[in-house]
Design an enzyme around this catalytic site. Structure first.
Site, mmCIF file in Angstrom:
data_model
loop_
_atom_site.group_PDB
_atom_site.id
_atom_site.type_symbol
_atom_site.label_atom_id
_atom_site.label_comp_id
_atom_site.label_asym_id
_atom_site.label_seq_id
_atom_site.Cartn_x
_atom_site.Cartn_y
_atom_site.Cartn_z
ATOM 1 N N THR A 71 0.919 -1.296 0.166
ATOM 2 C CA THR A 71 -0.034 -0.150 -0.062
ATOM 3 C C THR A 71 0.846 1.325 0.066
ATOM 4 O O THR A 71 0.615 2.111 -0.633
ATOM 5 C CB THR A 71 -0.783 0.077 1.345
ATOM 6 O OG1 THR A 71 -1.810 -1.172 1.249
ATOM 7 C CG2 THR A 71 -1.942 1.435 1.303
ATOM 8 N N GLN A 178 0.531 -9.688 -5.539
ATOM 9 C CA GLN A 178 0.229 -11.210 -5.623
ATOM 10 C C GLN A 178 1.094 -12.083 -6.604
ATOM 11 O O GLN A 178 0.930 -13.217 -6.646
ATOM 12 C CB GLN A 178 -1.359 -11.256 -6.215
ATOM 13 C CG GLN A 178 -2.454 -10.585 -5.123
ATOM 14 C CD GLN A 178 -2.491 -11.538 -3.762
ATOM 15 O OE1 GLN A 178 -2.263 -12.740 -3.915
ATOM 16 N NE2 GLN A 178 -3.173 -10.819 -2.899
ATOM 17 N N SER A 198 5.091 -7.234 -1.303
ATOM 18 C CA SER A 198 4.762 -7.129 0.080
ATOM 19 C C SER A 198 5.296 -8.550 0.458
ATOM 20 O O SER A 198 4.724 -9.586 0.110
ATOM 21 C CB SER A 198 3.403 -6.782 0.313
ATOM 22 O OG SER A 198 3.005 -6.709 1.510
ATOM 23 N N HIS A 200 4.552 -10.015 3.444
ATOM 24 C CA HIS A 200 3.546 -11.085 3.932
ATOM 25 C C HIS A 200 2.834 -11.659 2.780
ATOM 26 O O HIS A 200 2.040 -12.825 3.399
ATOM 27 C CB HIS A 200 2.799 -10.352 5.050
ATOM 28 C CG HIS A 200 1.723 -9.625 4.374
ATOM 29 N ND1 HIS A 200 0.300 -9.871 4.416
ATOM 30 C CD2 HIS A 200 1.691 -8.364 4.002
ATOM 31 C CE1 HIS A 200 -0.573 -8.881 3.941
ATOM 32 N NE2 HIS A 200 0.637 -7.837 3.449
ATOM 33 N N THR A 236 13.999 5.322 10.415
ATOM 34 C CA THR A 236 14.889 3.968 10.630
ATOM 35 C C THR A 236 14.403 2.794 9.878
ATOM 36 O O THR A 236 13.234 2.626 10.132
ATOM 37 C CB THR A 236 15.002 3.793 12.036
ATOM 38 O OG1 THR A 236 15.804 4.990 12.671
ATOM 39 C CG2 THR A 236 15.949 2.693 12.331
ATOM 40 N N CYS A 328 -25.764 -12.601 -1.090
ATOM 41 C CA CYS A 328 -27.020 -13.282 -0.707
ATOM 42 C C CYS A 328 -27.383 -12.550 0.423
ATOM 43 O O CYS A 328 -26.785 -11.758 0.922
ATOM 44 C CB CYS A 328 -26.540 -14.730 -0.114
ATOM 45 S SG CYS A 328 -25.897 -15.950 -1.382
HETATM 46 N N1 PLP Z 1 -2.294 -4.870 -3.858
HETATM 47 C C1 PLP Z 1 -2.597 -6.083 -3.799
HETATM 48 C C2 PLP Z 1 -3.280 -6.804 -5.204
HETATM 49 C C3 PLP Z 1 -2.891 -6.850 -2.717
HETATM 50 O O1 PLP Z 1 -3.471 -8.124 -2.684
HETATM 51 C C4 PLP Z 1 -2.730 -6.152 -1.592
HETATM 52 C C5 PLP Z 1 -3.053 -6.907 -0.253
HETATM 53 O O2 PLP Z 1 -4.124 -7.374 0.177
HETATM 54 C C6 PLP Z 1 -2.122 -4.936 -1.605
HETATM 55 C C7 PLP Z 1 -2.089 -4.347 -2.657
HETATM 56 C C8 PLP Z 1 -1.674 -4.366 -0.148
HETATM 57 O O3 PLP Z 1 -0.604 -4.729 0.441
HETATM 58 P P1 PLP Z 1 -0.035 -4.555 1.859
HETATM 59 O O4 PLP Z 1 -0.828 -5.361 2.686
HETATM 60 O O5 PLP Z 1 1.309 -4.898 1.714
HETATM 61 O O6 PLP Z 1 -0.394 -3.249 1.887
#
Ligand code: PLP
Length: 392
Positions: A71, A178, A198, A200, A236, A328
């Site tokens: 993000t 992704q 990213s 995670h 930092t 739904c």
């Molecule tokens: N863009 C996409 C396609 C994502 O799947 C995500 C995470 O859900 C993000 C951006 C944002 O990533 P982050 O959690 O590292 O800010």
């Protein structure tokens, strides 16, 4: 037994990543900006992480900047490019992540840009002819189109888009959150100006990411401060996150083919199990069922609505974690599903896999879904239930 099938949201940290991070919590805690030996050691670890990321993406280390996640990277590059090049137009799609859509919306509100939405086909694929028409009509354009969609898994042909971007002198950002660690990249001469990753999403720690900024660009910082990240991002460094990110990326690329094989077999297995589950009216959204046109780890399924409650919530009660949006019982479908005009009386469930999932888990999940339909109050009138009941 808990089953985690929400790996497009986040992934479990790899044990090797945890091991790599630990010394930076215990021994190597110095500030990488400090001039003493302890600081220099940590700075070397950050530099090494940058070289690792650059290596696996075919970039050069000077083109990699660490951030607090995708993000932040999206905000930095989109806002940075609009300002640096006085761009007055953006082309994006209705199925981008909110980080892209909201950033562009802000710039539109502030009068910096106008935004055009490229046409998508019924499965969510970008219409490249329309994209070219938009580019022809709008010089000074920023293209913001994602590589792998987080909800429906669609893979976009970013190489074709890069060719168009070059032809029409546009700046090309692609959201690769992704796909980093899951698809091969060779950014040298790829025609991509900016992309993001990213940690995670590929078994690294949360709150750690990076942006690739092609060397020809010089953006204004998003965060001003002590000049870290070569002035691009003050503050930092998140050393633990950075070291973990690099380790996670290295593991991902070392085992890319094996992981891709396994995860894609998991997806195909779930499709085949659902096909013989007896539940009628199941369909697949976007390209997620396709092996070639989607990321291997995402399967977006539409199920017939239950009489009461949602499948996602009921699976959660059974210890199975998935994501979804429901049309739904008046529930809201996500902006992606709305853009695809999916069937209104269905509930979407996104199953997203990782290397840690097993085929047995999927057996368990399909059994759980069948049981949910069997015990649904509307079961007596439910077509799906009738089929299941006739098995007994
Ligand atoms: N863009 C996409 C396609 C994502 O799947 C995500 C995470 O859900 C993000 C951006 C944002 O990533 P982050 O959690 O590292 O800010």
């Amino acid at each position: 037994m808990e089953i985690y099938l929400d790996n497009a949201a986040t992934t479990a940290p790899d044990p090797e990543v945890i091991e790599a991070i630990l010394p930076f919590l215990t021994t190597h805690y110095a500030n990488p900006s400090s001039a003493h030996a302890a600081g220099k050691r940590v700075k070397e670890a950050v530099d090494q992480a940058r070289r690792t990321v650059a290596h696996w993406l075919g970039a050069s280390p000077e083109e990699i900047y660490f951030t607090a996640g995708a993000t932040e990277g999206i905000n930095l590059t989109l806002s940075g490019a609009i300002q640096a090049y006085d761009l007055n137009h953006a082309i994006t799609s209705r199925i981008e992540h909110k980080a892209v859509l909201q950033t562009l919306k802000r710039h539109e509100k502030e009068g910096d840009i106008e935004t055009s939405f490229v046409k998508l086909d019924e499965r969510g694929n970008v219409d490249l002819y329309h994209l070219e028409n938009l580019l022809r009509a709008n010089p000074r354009t920023l293209i913001a189109l994602m590589h792998g969609n987080n909800e429906i898994g669609n893979l976009t042909d970013i190489h074709a888009i890069a060719v168009l971007a070059k032809r029409y002198n546009a700046v090309f950002f692609t959201d690769t959150t992704q796909t980093v660690g899951k698809e091969h990249f060779d950014l040298q001469d790829a025609g991509i100006d900016f992309l993001v990753g990213s940690a995670h999403k590929f078994h690294g720690p949360k709150g750690a990411g990076f942006v690739y900024i092609n060397r020809k660009h010089q953006l204004k910082p998003l965060i001003y401060g002590g000049g870290q990240e070569r002035g691009q991002r003050g503050g930092t460094e998140n050393v633990i996150g950075i070291v973990g990110l690099a380790k996670a990326l290295e593991i991902s690329y070392r085992h890319l083919e094996a992981t891709r094989n396994k995860v894609s077999k998991l997806k195909q297995y779930l499709v085949s199990k659902l096909a013989i589950s007896g539940i009628e009216g199941i369909c697949y959204n976007g390209e997620s069922k396709s092996v070639e046109n989607s990321v291997p780890n995402v399967l977006n399924v539409s199920f017939p609505c239950l009489g009461t409650g949602s499948i996602v919530a009921k699976l959660d009660q059974l210890g199975i974690g998935v994501s979804g949006g429901s049309a739904c019982q008046g529930g809201g479908a996500s902006h992606v599903m709305q853009a695809l005009a999916c069937e209104a009386n269905k509930e979407n469930v996104r199953f997203s896999f990782s290397k840690f999932n097993t085929f047995e888990e999927l057996d368990h999940v399909v059994e759980a879904i069948v049981r949910i339909y069997e015990s649904d109050p509307a079961a007596a009138t439910h077509k799906a239930w009738k089929r299941i009941a006739s098995w007994a």
